[in-house]
Design a protein around this motif. Structure first.
Motif, PDB file in Angstrom:
ATOM      1  N   MET A   1       0.850  -1.178   0.000  1.00 16.80           N
ATOM      2  CA  MET A   1       0.000   0.000   0.000  1.00 16.80           C
ATOM      3  C   MET A   1       0.897   1.243   0.000  1.00 16.80           C
ATOM      4  O   MET A   1       1.769   1.394   0.849  1.00 16.80           O
ATOM      5  N   ALA A   2       0.703   2.139  -0.971  1.00 16.13           N
ATOM      6  CA  ALA A   2       1.497   3.355  -1.084  1.00 16.13           C
ATOM      7  C   ALA A   2       0.828   4.472  -0.285  1.00 16.13           C
ATOM      8  O   ALA A   2      -0.316   4.837  -0.548  1.00 16.13           O
ATOM      9  N   ILE A   3       1.564   5.011   0.681  1.00 19.61           N
ATOM     10  CA  ILE A   3       1.029   6.066   1.537  1.00 19.61           C
ATOM     11  C   ILE A   3       1.529   7.410   1.032  1.00 19.61           C
ATOM     12  O   ILE A   3       2.700   7.573   0.699  1.00 19.61           O
ATOM     13  N   LYS A   4       0.617   8.387   0.998  1.00 22.97           N
ATOM     14  CA  LYS A   4       0.967   9.747   0.614  1.00 22.97           C
ATOM     15  C   LYS A   4       0.566  10.689   1.731  1.00 22.97           C
ATOM     16  O   LYS A   4      -0.474  10.518   2.347  1.00 22.97           O
ATOM     17  N   LEU A   5       1.411  11.687   1.967  1.00 17.50           N
ATOM     18  CA  LEU A   5       1.054  12.796   2.844  1.00 17.50           C
ATOM     19  C   LEU A   5       0.569  13.891   1.913  1.00 17.50           C
ATOM     20  O   LEU A   5       1.332  14.407   1.098  1.00 17.50           O
ATOM     21  N   ARG A   6      -0.707  14.233   2.017  1.00 11.81           N
ATOM     22  CA  ARG A   6      -1.287  15.173   1.066  1.00 11.81           C
ATOM     23  C   ARG A   6      -2.365  16.009   1.717  1.00 11.81           C
ATOM     24  O   ARG A   6      -2.715  15.820   2.865  1.00 11.81           O
ATOM     25  N   LEU A   7      -2.908  16.947   0.939  1.00  7.52           N
ATOM     26  CA  LEU A   7      -3.966  17.825   1.417  1.00  7.52           C
ATOM     27  C   LEU A   7      -5.321  17.272   1.018  1.00  7.52           C
ATOM     28  O   LEU A   7      -5.491  16.806  -0.117  1.00  7.52           O
ATOM     29  N   ALA A   8      -6.276  17.329   1.950  1.00  6.85           N
ATOM     30  CA  ALA A   8      -7.666  16.968   1.656  1.00  6.85           C
ATOM     31  C   ALA A   8      -8.489  18.233   1.839  1.00  6.85           C
ATOM     32  O   ALA A   8      -8.465  18.847   2.909  1.00  6.85           O
ATOM     33  N   ARG A   9      -9.207  18.641   0.823  1.00  5.32           N
ATOM     34  CA  ARG A   9      -9.915  19.922   0.846  1.00  5.32           C
ATOM     35  C   ARG A   9     -11.197  19.827   1.638  1.00  5.32           C
ATOM     36  O   ARG A   9     -11.936  18.863   1.569  1.00  5.32           O
ATOM     37  N   VAL A  21      -3.192  15.035   5.604  1.00  2.56           N
ATOM     38  CA  VAL A  21      -3.529  13.661   5.969  1.00  2.56           C
ATOM     39  C   VAL A  21      -2.518  12.677   5.412  1.00  2.56           C
ATOM     40  O   VAL A  21      -1.818  12.947   4.438  1.00  2.56           O
ATOM     41  N   ALA A  22      -2.455  11.515   6.056  1.00  4.82           N
ATOM     42  CA  ALA A  22      -1.748  10.359   5.518  1.00  4.82           C
ATOM     43  C   ALA A  22      -2.833   9.476   4.920  1.00  4.82           C
ATOM     44  O   ALA A  22      -3.773   9.085   5.615  1.00  4.82           O
ATOM     45  N   ALA A  23      -2.738   9.210   3.631  1.00  7.79           N
ATOM     46  CA  ALA A  23      -3.787   8.458   2.942  1.00  7.79           C
ATOM     47  C   ALA A  23      -3.174   7.487   1.952  1.00  7.79           C
ATOM     48  O   ALA A  23      -2.052   7.682   1.472  1.00  7.79           O
ATOM     49  N   ASP A  24      -3.943   6.446   1.665  1.00  5.55           N
ATOM     50  CA  ASP A  24      -3.565   5.521   0.597  1.00  5.55           C
ATOM     51  C   ASP A  24      -3.649   6.304  -0.709  1.00  5.55           C
ATOM     52  O   ASP A  24      -4.616   7.028  -0.955  1.00  5.55           O
ATOM     53  N   SER A  25      -2.640   6.179  -1.550  1.00  3.44           N
ATOM     54  CA  SER A  25      -2.589   6.978  -2.775  1.00  3.44           C
ATOM     55  C   SER A  25      -3.722   6.640  -3.737  1.00  3.44           C
ATOM     56  O   SER A  25      -4.036   7.432  -4.619  1.00  3.44           O
ATOM     57  N   LYS A  36      -5.201  12.007  10.344  1.00  2.72           N
ATOM     58  CA  LYS A  36      -5.109  13.456  10.155  1.00  2.72           C
ATOM     59  C   LYS A  36      -3.854  13.935  10.870  1.00  2.72           C
ATOM     60  O   LYS A  36      -3.658  13.667  12.054  1.00  2.72           O
ATOM     61  N   LEU A  37      -2.991  14.637  10.123  1.00  2.00           N
ATOM     62  CA  LEU A  37      -1.712  15.080  10.674  1.00  2.00           C
ATOM     63  C   LEU A  37      -1.668  16.573  10.965  1.00  2.00           C
ATOM     64  O   LEU A  37      -0.761  17.036  11.651  1.00  2.00           O
ATOM     65  N   GLY A  38      -2.610  17.325  10.446  1.00  2.00           N
ATOM     66  CA  GLY A  38      -2.612  18.760  10.690  1.00  2.00           C
ATOM     67  C   GLY A  38      -3.620  19.467   9.819  1.00  2.00           C
ATOM     68  O   GLY A  38      -4.453  18.843   9.162  1.00  2.00           O
ATOM     69  N   THR A  39      -3.533  20.804   9.822  1.00  2.00           N
ATOM     70  CA  THR A  39      -4.452  21.628   9.038  1.00  2.00           C
ATOM     71  C   THR A  39      -3.671  22.719   8.319  1.00  2.00           C
ATOM     72  O   THR A  39      -2.566  23.089   8.726  1.00  2.00           O
ATOM     73  N   TYR A  40      -4.299  23.241   7.271  1.00  2.00           N
ATOM     74  CA  TYR A  40      -3.730  24.339   6.492  1.00  2.00           C
ATOM     75  C   TYR A  40      -4.876  25.238   6.079  1.00  2.00           C
ATOM     76  O   TYR A  40      -5.847  24.791   5.470  1.00  2.00           O
ATOM     77  N   ASN A  41      -4.787  26.526   6.451  1.00  2.00           N
ATOM     78  CA  ASN A  41      -5.819  27.490   6.098  1.00  2.00           C
ATOM     79  C   ASN A  41      -5.186  28.573   5.226  1.00  2.00           C
ATOM     80  O   ASN A  41      -4.539  29.491   5.736  1.00  2.00           O
ATOM     81  N   LEU A  56       4.277  17.155  14.070  1.00  2.00           N
ATOM     82  CA  LEU A  56       5.541  16.808  13.419  1.00  2.00           C
ATOM     83  C   LEU A  56       6.037  15.418  13.801  1.00  2.00           C
ATOM     84  O   LEU A  56       6.700  14.759  12.997  1.00  2.00           O
ATOM     85  N   GLU A  57       5.711  14.944  15.007  1.00  2.00           N
ATOM     86  CA  GLU A  57       6.119  13.585  15.392  1.00  2.00           C
ATOM     87  C   GLU A  57       5.482  12.547  14.479  1.00  2.00           C
ATOM     88  O   GLU A  57       6.139  11.613  14.011  1.00  2.00           O
ATOM     89  N   ARG A  58       4.191  12.703  14.230  1.00  2.00           N
ATOM     90  CA  ARG A  58       3.485  11.754  13.369  1.00  2.00           C
ATOM     91  C   ARG A  58       3.943  11.881  11.916  1.00  2.00           C
ATOM     92  O   ARG A  58       4.021  10.889  11.192  1.00  2.00           O
ATOM     93  N   VAL A  59       4.242  13.094  11.487  1.00  2.00           N
ATOM     94  CA  VAL A  59       4.759  13.285  10.126  1.00  2.00           C
ATOM     95  C   VAL A  59       6.086  12.544   9.983  1.00  2.00           C
ATOM     96  O   VAL A  59       6.299  11.817   8.998  1.00  2.00           O
TER      97      VAL A  59
END
Length: 128
Positions: A1-9, A21-25, A36-41, A56-59
């Protein structure tokens, strides 16, 4: 399973808010995610400390597990000092496309012909 750290709108129309988020690609952008690893506004000022909030620890954990980051998340991690900054160079990005180059060439040819036509009568008048 390929994991991506990406933005979910999230958020409403014209008022974006993103989760990091960390999500399956293979999952959709706003679909199922693992954590969920954080937020961006993006609506907040760039110097605001709550514009980007990350655990940052989870990242670091997910990066250690082999997770890949999207370009935007990688830039956020570089700004936070989690990953080393890498050089990005795309010198061809700013060049016009094929059709625009053809239009520019046609315009230059037309201008050259007009300049040549304007110079011809002046030469004939000088010869007389």
């Amino acid at each position: 399973m390929a994991i991506k750290l990406r933005l979910a709108r999230g958020g409403s129309k014209k008022r974006p808010h993103y989760r990091i988020v960390a999500a399956d690609s293979r999952m959709p952008r706003d679909g199922r995610f693992i954590e969920k690893l954080g937020t961006y506004n993006p609506l907040l000022p760039k110097d605001s400390e709550v514009r980007v909030v990350m655990d940052l620890e989870r990242v670091q954990y997910w990066l250690g597990q082999g997770a890949q980051t999207t370009d935007r998340v990688a830039r956020m991690l570089e700004a936070a000092g989690v990953v080393p900054k890498k050089d990005r160079s795309n010198p061809t990005k700013g060049t016009p496309g094929k059709a625009a180059q053809e239009r520019a060439k046609a315009k230059a040819d037309k201008a050259q012909e007009a300049a040549d036509a304007a110079a011809e009568p002046a030469e004939e008048a000088a010869a007389e």
